[in-house]
Motif scaffolding. Sequence first.
Motif, PDB file in Angstrom:
ATOM      1  N   ASP A 134      41.061   4.686 -40.218  1.00  0.00           N
ATOM      2  CA  ASP A 134      41.560   3.545 -39.574  1.00  0.00           C
ATOM      3  C   ASP A 134      42.092   2.549 -40.610  1.00  0.00           C
ATOM      4  O   ASP A 134      43.052   1.938 -40.726  1.00  0.00           O
ATOM      5  N   ALA A 135      41.075   2.169 -41.621  1.00  0.00           N
ATOM      6  CA  ALA A 135      41.338   1.252 -42.682  1.00  0.00           C
ATOM      7  C   ALA A 135      42.530   1.639 -43.228  1.00  0.00           C
ATOM      8  O   ALA A 135      43.287   0.566 -43.763  1.00  0.00           O
ATOM      9  N   PHE A 136      42.424   2.648 -43.780  1.00  0.00           N
ATOM     10  CA  PHE A 136      43.825   3.257 -44.705  1.00  0.00           C
ATOM     11  C   PHE A 136      45.135   2.940 -43.795  1.00  0.00           C
ATOM     12  O   PHE A 136      45.951   2.650 -44.647  1.00  0.00           O
ATOM     13  N   HIS A 137      45.185   3.198 -42.726  1.00  0.00           N
ATOM     14  CA  HIS A 137      46.294   3.195 -41.807  1.00  0.00           C
ATOM     15  C   HIS A 137      46.729   1.599 -41.646  1.00  0.00           C
ATOM     16  O   HIS A 137      47.741   1.375 -41.912  1.00  0.00           O
ATOM     17  N   ILE A 138      45.704   1.004 -41.658  1.00  0.00           N
ATOM     18  CA  ILE A 138      45.992  -0.649 -41.404  1.00  0.00           C
ATOM     19  C   ILE A 138      46.479  -1.120 -42.754  1.00  0.00           C
ATOM     20  O   ILE A 138      47.337  -1.850 -42.906  1.00  0.00           O
ATOM     21  N   ILE A 139      45.758  -0.723 -43.917  1.00  0.00           N
ATOM     22  CA  ILE A 139      46.125  -1.199 -45.274  1.00  0.00           C
ATOM     23  C   ILE A 139      47.511  -0.885 -45.786  1.00  0.00           C
ATOM     24  O   ILE A 139      48.611  -1.769 -46.065  1.00  0.00           O
ATOM     25  N   SER A 140      47.845   0.383 -45.417  1.00  0.00           N
ATOM     26  CA  SER A 140      49.171   0.859 -45.609  1.00  0.00           C
ATOM     27  C   SER A 140      50.268   0.337 -44.859  1.00  0.00           C
ATOM     28  O   SER A 140      51.370   0.054 -45.400  1.00  0.00           O
ATOM     29  N   SER A 141      50.236  -0.186 -43.478  1.00  0.00           N
ATOM     30  CA  SER A 141      51.022  -0.573 -42.606  1.00  0.00           C
ATOM     31  C   SER A 141      51.188  -1.906 -43.178  1.00  0.00           C
ATOM     32  O   SER A 141      52.518  -2.519 -43.202  1.00  0.00           O
ATOM     33  N   LEU A 142      50.111  -2.846 -43.300  1.00  0.00           N
ATOM     34  CA  LEU A 142      50.372  -4.237 -43.836  1.00  0.00           C
ATOM     35  C   LEU A 142      51.123  -4.084 -45.049  1.00  0.00           C
ATOM     36  O   LEU A 142      52.170  -4.752 -45.345  1.00  0.00           O
ATOM     37  N   GLN A 143      50.867  -3.187 -46.250  1.00  0.00           N
ATOM     38  CA  GLN A 143      51.672  -3.270 -47.448  1.00  0.00           C
ATOM     39  C   GLN A 143      53.135  -2.877 -47.170  1.00  0.00           C
ATOM     40  O   GLN A 143      54.102  -3.420 -48.083  1.00  0.00           O
ATOM     41  N   ALA A 144      53.524  -2.185 -46.292  1.00  0.00           N
ATOM     42  CA  ALA A 144      54.789  -1.605 -46.049  1.00  0.00           C
ATOM     43  C   ALA A 144      55.530  -2.793 -45.312  1.00  0.00           C
ATOM     44  O   ALA A 144      56.706  -2.943 -45.820  1.00  0.00           O
ATOM     45  N   VAL A 145      55.062  -3.395 -44.520  1.00  0.00           N
ATOM     46  CA  VAL A 145      55.379  -4.612 -43.972  1.00  0.00           C
ATOM     47  C   VAL A 145      55.918  -5.738 -44.914  1.00  0.00           C
ATOM     48  O   VAL A 145      56.761  -6.097 -44.958  1.00  0.00           O
ATOM     49  N   ILE A 146      54.806  -6.093 -45.890  1.00  0.00           N
ATOM     50  CA  ILE A 146      55.079  -6.752 -46.778  1.00  0.00           C
ATOM     51  C   ILE A 146      56.283  -6.416 -47.741  1.00  0.00           C
ATOM     52  O   ILE A 146      57.015  -7.329 -47.989  1.00  0.00           O
TER      53      ILE A 146
END
Length: 151
Positions: free
Chosen positions: A77-89
């Motif tokens: 879950d943490a990996f999915h959130i981190i990668s989604s935040l990085q992609a949005v940025i």
Amino acid sequence: MKLNILVVLIGEKRVIYLKVVVASTEEQENHIAELVDQIFTEIFPKFFPDDKIMELKEQKVLQPQETDQFYNGTLKDAFHIISSLQAVIAVLDLIEDCRHEKEYQEMFERNCQTLNEYGYFFPFSFTQFREAESQVGEFSQFIKPANTWLV
């Protein structure tokens, strides 16, 4: 490590299902907080005035609540959130030079959906940022100072 246990009664027999999952690390949790802070201090000031950013903070954008949180604190879950935040940025950093708008929009929307599924409220569309007047060059109380010393 987390251990999920599900006990099912079938007639008089008890069936136990075990699932072992790896918990997220403290570093991952800190990185999620840093990425959220980066969005508020580097990304939002490019697109929104201070009063709008204050409104977003009051609406608890990117601040999941315990009541609607689907994030279980697992490594996955943490990996999915981190990668989604990085992609949005990344998408929002490059939105003005966007040559492949359709792909960027799909990537943005897919990652926003992931954030919302995990309880990280992010109520924006790609076009809101695409059509927002650039605030670059204006002062904002949310932008981190270049240094902490006053000369």
